[in-house]
Every structure is written in structure tokens, then in C-alpha cells.
Write a protein that holds these residues in place. Structure first.
Motif, PDB file in Angstrom:
ATOM      1  N   HIS A  51       0.833  -1.205   0.000  1.00  9.85           N
ATOM      2  CA  HIS A  51       0.000   0.000   0.000  1.00  9.85           C
ATOM      3  C   HIS A  51       0.870   1.258   0.000  1.00  9.85           C
ATOM      4  N   ALA A  55       0.477   3.259  -3.393  1.00 11.46           N
ATOM      5  CA  ALA A  55      -0.369   4.444  -3.194  1.00 11.46           C
ATOM      6  C   ALA A  55       0.436   5.728  -3.322  1.00 11.46           C
ATOM      7  N   ASN A  56       1.762   5.643  -3.080  1.00 11.06           N
ATOM      8  CA  ASN A  56       2.615   6.825  -3.170  1.00 11.06           C
ATOM      9  C   ASN A  56       3.495   6.807  -4.421  1.00 11.06           C
ATOM     10  N   TYR A  85      -4.909  -1.306  -6.859  1.00 11.73           N
ATOM     11  CA  TYR A  85      -3.882  -0.308  -7.148  1.00 11.73           C
ATOM     12  C   TYR A  85      -3.596  -0.144  -8.647  1.00 11.73           C
ATOM     13  N   PHE A 183      -3.463  -0.206  10.804  1.00 16.61           N
ATOM     14  CA  PHE A 183      -3.088   0.442   9.546  1.00 16.61           C
ATOM     15  C   PHE A 183      -3.858  -0.157   8.379  1.00 16.61           C
ATOM     16  N   GLU A 186      -7.524   1.044   8.600  1.00 15.34           N
ATOM     17  CA  GLU A 186      -7.670   2.477   8.328  1.00 15.34           C
ATOM     18  C   GLU A 186      -7.526   2.794   6.836  1.00 15.34           C
ATOM     19  N   ASN A 187      -6.704   2.021   6.137  1.00 16.62           N
ATOM     20  CA  ASN A 187      -6.434   2.308   4.731  1.00 16.62           C
ATOM     21  C   ASN A 187      -7.150   1.359   3.773  1.00 16.62           C
ATOM     22  N   HIS A 188      -8.012   0.498   4.318  1.00 15.14           N
ATOM     23  CA  HIS A 188      -8.815  -0.419   3.506  1.00 15.14           C
ATOM     24  C   HIS A 188      -7.940  -1.230   2.539  1.00 15.14           C
ATOM     25  N   VAL A 189      -6.870  -1.776   3.085  1.00 17.10           N
ATOM     26  CA  VAL A 189      -5.922  -2.552   2.290  1.00 17.10           C
ATOM     27  C   VAL A 189      -6.439  -3.987   2.150  1.00 17.10           C
TER      28      VAL A 189
END
Length: 256
Positions: A51, A55-56, A85, A183, A186-189
Motif C-alpha cells: 500500500h 499508493a505513493n 492499485y 493500519f 484504516e487504509n482499507h488494504v
């Protein structure tokens, strides 16, 4: 004369302690350069790193080793991750001739017979494909955490892996399990469904079971073997020991 890569590893190992995980990944990209490879088992640790990388849009290759004996749930989360992604995870497979020779010699499940037989299976299905995945790489990123096992508690953030000739970085080393699961939520991974069924660590299907309350996170891996033998060969040096940094493994202070 000292090896400049060992000096760089020591510098990065110390620098990681004051940084959050995304900053650690960016520091690798900025200070090392070259081909940076992250090997994912598609477990929860590696999904967190995937992620952060994707994501970055970090210039880090995400690859996985498909042994041919993975759980159906692992393939499912692989598909979900690529859809989430919009990127392919590059797969490396065992060489067909080596695999055919292995199975002809020890049978399809011969790895249960001895530690040597199991290591032979891991060598063909994981260790040799990893060597190809790391060819030409300058950095190898993994999802190792200190809390996964007693042996891994002594591993550093960054070390020079002489066996593969790369810097080996463990950006999640100081994460506890609770921080990791928070984590992910929170980030729906996307996450492997087996984690909710008592599998904190997931490898090949014949070699992984759910753990009982009170057992270590990796107790379900090669459960029929002694605890000090339970590494597949990906993270050990020429002597068979886990690759370590000289500095202490985990920084003091709050987890990031």
C-alpha cells in the motif's frame, strides 16, 4: 578496506530509527538508487508495504514468489491487490526442470520427511526464484518484523546481505501486530482471509497451519520442526543465520 555498502547499510539502519515507514522507503529511493525490489508474500505485513509503495507511486518493484503450493486465499488477495492499485505484481516461479527433478526424487509431499528434504523444497520453490528476482538489484525490501519470532527479534532495520550482494531493508521491523492491523483497517488494504482464521503468518498451504492461543506468530510455519530450524532460506546468510545489522534491532520509543 571497508565495504562502502556496509557503511551505507549502517548509516541507513541508524537513520531509519527517527523516521516513519513511508519516510524510510523514500530515503532508500533517494540515497541508494538503482533497482529497488520489494518481495511480497501477500501476507498482512507485505500488504501494508505494498500500500505505501503503490499508493505513493514509489519507484520500487513489487514482486512475489509463486511456489505453486500457495493457498487459494493467497491468490485471491493477489488479484484484489492488483485491482485496487491498478498495478501488476511480478511473479517469479520455480524452474520447471528443477521442480520436476525434486518431485521425482522426494515425492510431492516429501518435505515432511526431514529438515533437509524441506530445505531442498524451499530452495527450488523459493530461494532460487528469489535470486533471479534480485539480479541487478541494489536494495531488497522485506516485511520482516521483530515480533514475528525470537530469531527475527535480533534483525536490524538495514544490513548488507552478502549472499545476494544487496542492501536488505526491513521498514516494518518495529511495528507491533496491533499497529499493523490498525493500519490495514484504516487504509482499507486488501488482506488475506486466512489472517482472520488464526493464520498470522502464511506460506505454502502444506507447510502452514493456524496457531493456538499463546503461540508465536510463526509457530504455524513448518510446525513439525524445531523452532530454531524454521526459516526457509530467504533471510539467512551463508552460515544459515538470519542476516543481522550490527546495531540494536529495534529503536526505543513509540512504534510508528
Amino acid at each position: 578496506m571497508s565495504n562502502p555498502r556496509i557503511t551505507l547499510a549502517a548509516h541507513l539502519d541508524e537513520s531509519f530509527r527517527a523516521l516513519d515507514t513511508l519516510e524510510r522507503l523514500r530515503l532508500l529511493c533517494d540515497e541508494v538508487g538503482g533497482r529497488i525490489v520489494f518481495t511480497s508474500s501477500l501476507g498482512i505485513e507485505d500488504q501494508a508495504l505494498t500500500h505505501l509503495i503503490l499508493a505513493n507511486d514509489l519507484p520500487i518493484e513489487v514482486v512475489t514468489l509463486d511456489t505453486g503450493r500457495l493457498f487459494t486465499e493467497t491468490y485471491k488477495v493477489w488479484t484484489e491487490t492488483e485491482a485496487r492499485y491498478g498495478r501488476r505484481i511480478r511473479a517469479y516461479y520455480p524452474r520447471h526442470d528443477a521442480l520436476e527433478k525434486l518431485v521425482a526424487h522426494q515425492g510431492i509431499d516429501g518435505f515432511y520427511d526431514s529438515v533437509a528434504a524441506r530445505h531442498a523444497c524451499c530452495d527450488v520453490r523459493k530461494v532460487e526464484p528469489l535470486k533471479r528476482a534480485l539480479e541487478g538489484a541494489s536494495v531488497w525490501i522485506t516485511g520482516l518484523r521483530a515480533g514475528q519470532s525470537a530469531g527475527r527479534s535480533a534483525v536490524g532495520f538495514v544490513a548488507f546481505d552478502s549472499g545476494h550482494g544487496v542492501l536488505k531493508a526491513n521498514p516494518l521491523l518495529d511495528w507491533e501486530r496491533e499497529r499493523l492491523t490498525d493500519f490495514i483497517a484504516e487504509n482499507h488494504v486488501p488482506v488475506n482471509a486466512l489472517h482472520a482464521q488464526g493464520f498470522p503468518s502464511i506460506g505454502c498451504a502444506p507447510c502452514t497451519r493456524a496457531v493456538a492461543p499463546g503461540e508465536s506468530e510463526r509457530a504455524g510455519r513448518w510446525w513439525w520442526e524445531n523452532e530454531d530450524q524454521k526459516e526457509c532460506g530467504l533471510h539467512v546468510d551463508e552460515s544459515g543465520r538470519l542476516v543481522r545489522a550490527k546495531a540494536p534491532a529495534v529503536a526505543e520509543g513509540p512504534f510508528r
